[in-house]
Design an enzyme around this catalytic site. Sequence first.
Site, PDB file in Angstrom:
ATOM      1  N   SER A 143       0.835  -1.199   0.000  1.00 12.32           N
ATOM      2  CA  SER A 143       0.000   0.000   0.000  1.00 12.32           C
ATOM      3  C   SER A 143       0.877   1.259   0.000  1.00 12.32           C
ATOM      4  O   SER A 143       1.670   1.446  -0.921  1.00 12.32           O
ATOM      5  CB  SER A 143      -0.945  -0.034   1.206  1.00 12.32           C
ATOM      6  OG  SER A 143      -1.899   1.002   1.154  1.00 12.32           O
ATOM      7  N   ASP A 352       4.295  23.920  -0.728  1.00 15.13           N
ATOM      8  CA  ASP A 352       5.668  23.712  -1.195  1.00 15.13           C
ATOM      9  C   ASP A 352       6.193  22.305  -0.907  1.00 15.13           C
ATOM     10  O   ASP A 352       7.373  22.125  -0.604  1.00 15.13           O
ATOM     11  CB  ASP A 352       6.596  24.755  -0.586  1.00 15.13           C
ATOM     12  CG  ASP A 352       6.589  24.740   0.942  1.00 15.13           C
ATOM     13  OD1 ASP A 352       5.706  24.095   1.530  1.00 15.13           O
ATOM     14  OD2 ASP A 352       7.483  25.374   1.543  1.00 15.13           O
ATOM     15  N   HIS A 405      -7.324  -5.295  -1.234  1.00 12.92           N
ATOM     16  CA  HIS A 405      -6.134  -4.491  -0.961  1.00 12.92           C
ATOM     17  C   HIS A 405      -5.158  -5.173  -0.009  1.00 12.92           C
ATOM     18  O   HIS A 405      -3.952  -4.981  -0.090  1.00 12.92           O
ATOM     19  CB  HIS A 405      -6.578  -3.140  -0.386  1.00 12.92           C
ATOM     20  CG  HIS A 405      -5.475  -2.167  -0.189  1.00 12.92           C
ATOM     21  ND1 HIS A 405      -4.801  -1.570  -1.238  1.00 12.92           N
ATOM     22  CD2 HIS A 405      -4.904  -1.671   0.946  1.00 12.92           C
ATOM     23  CE1 HIS A 405      -3.886  -0.746  -0.761  1.00 12.92           C
ATOM     24  NE2 HIS A 405      -3.914  -0.786   0.548  1.00 12.92           N
TER      25      HIS A 405
END
Length: 429
Positions: A143, A352, A405
């Site tokens: 993951s 940023d 998953h």
Amino acid sequence: MHIDITLSDIKARKHFFSVPLDYQQSPSKQITVFARELVSVENQHKQLPYLVFFQGGPGFGAVRPLSYSGWIKRALKEYRVLLLDQRGTGLSTPVNATSLSYMSATDQADYLSFFRADNIIRDAEYIRTKLSPGEPWSILGQSFGGFCVLHYLSAAPEGLKEAYITGGIPSLTRSADEVYQATYQRVLAKNQDFFTRFSDARVLVDTLAKYLFDNKVYLGTGELLTVEMLQLLGINLGMEQGPEAVYYLLEQALIDTPHGVDVNPLFLHQFSQFLDYNTNPIFALMHESIYCQQQASAWAAHRVRNEFSQFNYRPGKPLLFTGEMVYPWMFAQFEQLEPLQQAANLIAAKKDWPALYNLEQLAANKVPVAAAIYSEDMFVEMQYSLETAKQVSNLKYWLTSEYEHNGIRMDGERVLDKLISLNRGHCLR
């Protein structure tokens, strides 16, 4: 410092490393990173190469092995396994409301900005110089751990012999908004599947949602259980055995009493165990930032949800579960997130964030990479994973609908064996 312990058919050694919080500044504040080294009893005296495991998340400590089984059993046939507690998790200078309480909100946000994949990989490379000096090692990411693998391949490929990814090939360029636009679609499909499989689930869920809307119900932690919080159970729908667990929880939520319908105390106790936001706050604080490169997330999941009005509950409307999404209101409703609300807003507004992937380096990648892509994965968009696979040289993938998953947790020995075979050019079996 290291400490040795013995598990079932496994010898384990505990390592603690002092590393810079900020590798770009010297001197820097130091934090501790913990790693657990495993070797099978039969191989304990052999000089084996390392396989480093990067846990999913972000914000979760590495798996704590209980037995000689699963993917660890397969890995220990030929490796020493290093289970890395990523900075801020497990025993690695944990991040939580208590540990951050002495900082201002601005200082909290600045501190947490060093807890993304780029610094996790800097930690790994630092540890490699201590445990495997001069020798590249193998890595496995599950993951979010797969996101870390792609950054490792971008930033320090010289440290790698081979790489494995399960359920974690990210888009290299897409924004958080694009990720969540795809994610909500997959969550809708998981909801449909859930309510089809369990024929009385719709009545159970809607009755409970209406009760919570009309009444104040408090969890054992003292938190008000809201309808929005109930919807968060949907994160479990993307895991193998997750839908079953959610259904069994819901079917015992309400009970009949001489005074009418009331909430079952058992349900209130178990509910909190299905969500990790109080115990693993990095997940809520930093989750959207894992997609950010030179742009702010600005609460992407919350904003994109406005495009999917199906998820906005009101009485008389069917409730739908949400998925792996973090919302600003969570920092007002979860006890251990509330003190971090200002920091969370600052992190969401941060623009940023440095780039995480070097596209030119990945296009010229020489490290063998094998990945499992789960076509039914609720958490990672299959089309984005396939898109990335085309952008990374020397990457082979196994596309399968066999697993959700958490496939490596459910059938890890087979999954890792297939990936090792794929990386080495053997026939899959």
